[in-house]
Design a protein around this motif. Structure first.
Motif, mmCIF file in Angstrom:
data_model
loop_
_atom_site.group_PDB
_atom_site.id
_atom_site.type_symbol
_atom_site.label_atom_id
_atom_site.label_comp_id
_atom_site.label_asym_id
_atom_site.label_seq_id
_atom_site.Cartn_x
_atom_site.Cartn_y
_atom_site.Cartn_z
ATOM 1 N N ILE A 177 0.824 -1.209 0.000
ATOM 2 C CA ILE A 177 0.000 0.000 0.000
ATOM 3 C C ILE A 177 0.861 1.263 0.000
ATOM 4 N N ASP A 178 2.063 1.191 0.559
ATOM 5 C CA ASP A 178 2.976 2.328 0.523
ATOM 6 C C ASP A 178 3.344 2.671 -0.914
ATOM 7 N N LEU A 179 3.649 1.652 -1.699
ATOM 8 C CA LEU A 179 3.989 1.842 -3.107
ATOM 9 C C LEU A 179 2.797 2.386 -3.884
ATOM 10 N N ILE A 180 1.618 1.848 -3.641
ATOM 11 C CA ILE A 180 0.432 2.272 -4.391
ATOM 12 C C ILE A 180 0.071 3.723 -4.086
ATOM 13 N N PHE A 181 0.066 4.108 -2.819
ATOM 14 C CA PHE A 181 -0.306 5.476 -2.474
ATOM 15 C C PHE A 181 0.740 6.499 -2.931
ATOM 16 N N ASN A 182 1.986 6.067 -3.039
ATOM 17 C CA ASN A 182 3.042 7.003 -3.440
ATOM 18 C C ASN A 182 3.272 7.078 -4.937
ATOM 19 N N THR A 183 2.957 6.017 -5.667
ATOM 20 C CA THR A 183 3.257 6.017 -7.104
ATOM 21 C C THR A 183 2.042 5.759 -7.988
ATOM 22 N N GLY A 184 0.931 5.346 -7.423
ATOM 23 C CA GLY A 184 -0.306 5.185 -8.181
ATOM 24 C C GLY A 184 -0.184 4.239 -9.353
ATOM 25 N N PRO A 185 -0.618 4.672 -10.555
ATOM 26 C CA PRO A 185 -0.609 3.783 -11.721
ATOM 27 C C PRO A 185 0.797 3.399 -12.181
ATOM 28 N N ARG A 186 1.815 4.054 -11.620
ATOM 29 C CA ARG A 186 3.198 3.697 -11.960
ATOM 30 C C ARG A 186 3.787 2.673 -10.997
ATOM 31 N N ALA A 187 2.973 2.106 -10.118
ATOM 32 C CA ALA A 187 3.484 1.193 -9.095
ATOM 33 C C ALA A 187 4.277 0.033 -9.701
ATOM 34 N N THR A 188 3.775 -0.529 -10.786
ATOM 35 C CA THR A 188 4.456 -1.691 -11.361
ATOM 36 C C THR A 188 5.790 -1.324 -12.007
ATOM 37 N N ASP A 189 6.019 -0.044 -12.273
ATOM 38 C CA ASP A 189 7.332 0.376 -12.786
ATOM 39 C C ASP A 189 8.423 0.137 -11.753
ATOM 40 N N TYR A 190 8.042 0.073 -10.497
ATOM 41 C CA TYR A 190 9.009 -0.113 -9.417
ATOM 42 C C TYR A 190 8.996 -1.548 -8.887
ATOM 43 N N MET A 191 8.337 -2.423 -9.641
ATOM 44 C CA MET A 191 8.333 -3.845 -9.324
ATOM 45 C C MET A 191 9.117 -4.573 -10.404
ATOM 46 N N MET A 192 8.994 -5.888 -10.442
ATOM 47 C CA MET A 192 9.719 -6.672 -11.438
ATOM 48 C C MET A 192 8.732 -7.372 -12.371
ATOM 49 N N MET A 193 7.626 -6.711 -12.609
ATOM 50 C CA MET A 193 6.519 -7.316 -13.358
ATOM 51 C C MET A 193 6.952 -7.843 -14.732
ATOM 52 N N ASN A 194 7.799 -7.105 -15.415
ATOM 53 C CA ASN A 194 8.202 -7.493 -16.765
ATOM 54 C C ASN A 194 9.697 -7.770 -16.845
ATOM 55 N N LYS A 195 10.281 -8.123 -15.705
ATOM 56 C CA LYS A 195 11.720 -8.382 -15.673
ATOM 57 C C LYS A 195 11.985 -9.831 -15.287
ATOM 58 N N GLU A 196 13.162 -10.298 -15.543
ATOM 59 C CA GLU A 196 13.582 -11.632 -15.134
ATOM 60 C C GLU A 196 13.892 -11.613 -13.651
ATOM 61 N N VAL A 197 13.175 -12.378 -12.859
ATOM 62 C CA VAL A 197 13.359 -12.317 -11.402
ATOM 63 C C VAL A 197 13.784 -13.658 -10.807
ATOM 64 N N MET A 198 14.070 -14.630 -11.662
ATOM 65 C CA MET A 198 14.466 -15.954 -11.147
ATOM 66 C C MET A 198 15.981 -16.113 -11.194
ATOM 67 N N ARG A 199 16.432 -17.073 -10.435
ATOM 68 C CA ARG A 199 17.848 -17.449 -10.529
ATOM 69 C C ARG A 199 17.979 -18.929 -10.168
#
Length: 233
Positions: A211-233
């Motif tokens: 909720i901290d991310l959502i309230f601070n960045t709104g519709p850009r929240a997923t830009d600060y996640m790894m939604m479209n990035k490689e996150v496995m190892r």
């Protein structure tokens, strides 16, 4: 295409990494038929306030050896109290006016009897806000027996998994060999490399509720996640 499954205990309004794991798989199983652990993430999470980090904790009635899905809510007014705190902390955040009514409604509707139901309520709703379409299911739908690794493997088999995705903390107990012998690869989430985002009140902190991310960045929240990035190892 390989079918990816993750199996994880439900958390209360968890951090962004939990939602990245959900987004990385084809089905996410809430594993609430295991023992409830006190002072853990099942019934609490953290927010960032002008006075520092604050825990939001759902009061529960839990007995020794209760499984998570048996844990009941102890105070029916907890949701009102939590929302009041969240509103007071985030009312000046850039996107509070946009998302505040949504979360107020979520808290008003969070009147279920059991903790697992509360967690599912928030997880499914926040998934929708973030555009995550991964189905959530309950481990009760997939009967399993044996030790930790055998039970997880059984669920994966019932779901026709090719890949089991796990958080890094499971490296201390997961028997990777039995998965590989069953023809199921194991992949580990990698939470390194998250970019900081515009955040209120002092030094940046990653490990706080989504909720901290959502309230601070709104519709850009997923830009600060790894939604479209490689996150496995």
């Amino acid at each position: 295409m390989a079918k990816k499954i993750a199996i994880c205990q439900s958390n209360y309004i968890p951090w962004k990494g939990y939602f990245d794991m959900i987004n990385q798989v084809d089905e996410f199983v809430l594993y609430d038929e295991v023992q409830y652990t006190k002072r853990d993430w099942r019934n609490r999470n953290r927010i960032k306030t002008p006075q520092g980090i604050k825990w939001l904790t759902i009061p529960v009635s839990a007995h020794q050896f209760d499984i998570i899905s048996e844990v009941e809510i102890a105070d029916p007014d907890w949701n009102t109290q939590h929302w009041k705190t969240i509103r007071n902390v985030y009312n000046k955040a850039p996107y509070f006016n946009h998302y505040g009514e949504i979360f107020e409604s979520l808290y008003q509707e969070a009147n279920q009897q059991f903790l697992s139901e509360i967690n599912y309520h928030f997880l499914s709703s926040i998934n929708a806000l973030l555009g995550i379409k991964t189905p959530l299911s309950q481990s009760t739908e997939y009967p399993s027996r044996g030790d930790k690794s055998e039970r997880l493997l059984s669920i994966c088999r019932q779901l026709g998994a090719d890949v089991y995705v796990s958080g890094p903390a499971a490296k201390v107990y997961l028997d990777v060999d039995i998965f590989e012998n069953a023809g199921i690869a194991v992949e580990w989430m990698n939470y390194d490399g998250y970019p900081p985002y515009p955040q209120q009140d002092g030094d940046f902190v990653h490990a706080v509720s989504i909720i901290d991310l959502i309230f601070n960045t709104g519709p850009r929240a997923t830009d600060y996640m790894m939604m479209n990035k490689e996150v496995m190892r």
